[in-house]
Design an enzyme around this catalytic site. Structure first.
Site, PDB file in Angstrom:
ATOM      1  N   LYS A  11       0.849  -1.187   0.000  1.00 52.17           N
ATOM      2  CA  LYS A  11       0.000   0.000   0.000  1.00 52.17           C
ATOM      3  C   LYS A  11       0.889   1.243   0.000  1.00 52.17           C
ATOM      4  CE  LYS A  11      -3.608   2.342   2.568  1.00 52.17           C
ATOM      5  NZ  LYS A  11      -4.548   2.262   3.682  1.00 52.17           N
ATOM      6  N   LYS A  65      -2.164  -1.561  -3.920  1.00 55.45           N
ATOM      7  CA  LYS A  65      -3.030  -0.389  -3.867  1.00 55.45           C
ATOM      8  C   LYS A  65      -2.216   0.886  -3.912  1.00 55.45           C
ATOM      9  CE  LYS A  65      -6.026   1.758  -0.555  1.00 55.45           C
ATOM     10  NZ  LYS A  65      -6.500   1.730   0.809  1.00 55.45           N
TER      11      LYS A  65
HETATM   12  C1  PBG Z   1      -7.057   3.206   5.290  1.00 59.00           C
HETATM   13  C2  PBG Z   1      -7.553   3.099   3.908  1.00 59.00           C
HETATM   14  C3  PBG Z   1      -7.453   4.066   2.918  1.00 59.00           C
HETATM   15  C4  PBG Z   1      -8.043   3.540   1.783  1.00 59.00           C
HETATM   16  C5  PBG Z   1      -8.513   2.274   2.100  1.00 59.00           C
HETATM   17  N1  PBG Z   1      -8.167   2.002   3.419  1.00 59.00           N
HETATM   18  C6  PBG Z   1      -6.972   5.447   2.934  1.00 59.00           C
HETATM   19  C7  PBG Z   1      -5.684   5.833   3.451  1.00 59.00           C
HETATM   20  O1  PBG Z   1      -4.782   5.038   3.693  1.00 59.00           O
HETATM   21  O2  PBG Z   1      -5.555   7.038   3.632  1.00 59.00           O
HETATM   22  C8  PBG Z   1      -8.141   4.254   0.484  1.00 59.00           C
HETATM   23  C9  PBG Z   1      -9.112   3.734  -0.483  1.00 59.00           C
HETATM   24  C10 PBG Z   1      -9.440   4.653  -1.582  1.00 59.00           C
HETATM   25  O3  PBG Z   1      -8.821   5.714  -1.787  1.00 59.00           O
HETATM   26  O4  PBG Z   1     -10.385   4.324  -2.299  1.00 59.00           O
HETATM   27  N2  PBG Z   1      -7.879   2.621   6.194  1.00 59.00           N
END
Ligand code: PBG
Length: 327
Positions: A196, A249
């Site tokens: 991520k 992601k």
């Molecule tokens: C954190 C989380 C995020 C997303 C999914 N889980 C955001 C972040 O890390 O700031 C982002 C998903 C998206 O942008 O669609 N719990």
């Protein structure tokens, strides 16, 4: 005698029947996962401004969206919760009466064949908006692990098929696996957000989940967008700790990573087409600059072609319906 090359790739592009016959990649609705944002109350449907077509909903309204998804053939849903109250440790995250717990129970009661995945992260639940508990300015890794494990255990007890840690703390997959097994949930699977990145493309999500950090950013735990080899190290670690599936992601700007992760493991690989990727396409469509259905399906096909087995996408229901009417 003319010496034209014997190869004419156009021969197999001549008709749709031929194109369909030799098509290498297909989109299947069963491999799409729809994210849902659940909040307390009933008959609540609060649109998310930067994500046209997406809303925060109460459990009753969420069920209608999940039913529409299931009817279209979508494979699963990914639940995010917006709690009534936030605090420094994010204690709403393991509330057995909170919106996510009720959503899981309602889904398993009404739509037992839809895979229910719980997102495991504290950022929607902490008053500071970081993904774990704070120690000074930074997120304390080891102190956060038991809280994530508690959250995962709550979701598993409510009936979630899969838990998906998205916090990026080191060691969380192992901590969650251990807690699930000890709690009698050895059958609950873990979809790890193994890779991520600290991405600008999460912008609209933070409005949807009300989870923007109050101070600082997430670069102290999410990955540097410049790093590819590190992605494979993250994947190795999470698999060693017991992840059943690994996720990359965002998806679109990281297709090289999706492909590399696919080569590195035989476990299922997921990719998350995040809020910013969705918002870009929607915004261009609203301006008449892109064709909605074609841009949506092409963006998803690209993610599949790169190697994703499943795709988390806000387009899930729409794409599934488009695939039905398409062929
Ligand atoms: C954190 C989380 C995020 C997303 C999914 N889980 C955001 C972040 O890390 O700031 C982002 C998903 C998206 O942008 O669609 N719990």
């Amino acid at each position: 005698m003319t010496r034209f090359p014997r190869s004419r790739p156009r021969r197999l592009r001549r008709t749709e029947a031929l194109r369909r016959l030799v098509r290498e990649t297909r989109l299947d609705a069963a491999q799409l996962v729809l994210p849902l944002f659940v909040r307390p109350g009933s008959r609540v449907r609060q649109p998310v401004e930067a994500m046209p077509g997406v809303a925060q909903t109460s459990v009753d309204e969420m069920l209608r969206d999940a039913e529409a998804a299931a009817r279209a053939g979508v494979g699963g849903v990914l639940l995010f919760g917006i709690p009534a109250r936030k605090d420094p440790t994010g204690s709403g995250a393991w509330d057995e009466k909170g919106p996510v717990a009720s959503a899981v129970r309602a889904l398993k009661r009404d739509l037992p064949d839809l895979v229910v995945i719980g997102d495991v992260c504290l950022c929607e639940y902490t008053d500071h908006g970081q993904c774990g508990v704070l120690e000074g300015e930074s997120v304390a890794n080891d102190e956060t692990l038991p809280l994530l494990a508690k959250m995962a255990l709550m979701q598993a007890s409510a009936g979630a098929d899969v838990v998906a840690p998205s916090d990026m703390m080191d060691g969380r997959v192992g901590a969650i696996r251990q807690a699930l097994d000890a709690g009698g949930h050895a059958a609950t699977a873990i979809l790890s957000y193994a890779v991520k990145y600290a991405s600008a493309f999460y912008g609209p999500f933070r409005e949807a989940a009300e989870s923007a950090p109050k101070v600082g950013d997430r670069r102290g735990y999410q990955m540097d967008p410049a790093n590819a080899r590190e992605a494979l190290r993250e994947v190795q670690l999470d698999l060693a700790e017991g992840a059943d599936m690994v996720m990359v992601k965002p998806a679109g700007p990281y297709l090289d990573i999706v492909a590399a992760v696919k080569r590195a493991t035989n476990q299922p690989v997921a990719a998350y087409q995040v809020s910013g990727e969705y918002a870009m396409i929607r915004a261009a469509v609203e301006r008449g600059w892109l064709d909605s259905e074609r841009a949506m399906l092409e963006s998803l096909l690209g993610i599949r072609r790169a190697g994703a087995d499943l795709i988390v996408t806000y387009f899930a229901t729409e794409a599934a319906n488009a695939l039905k009417s398409g062929d």
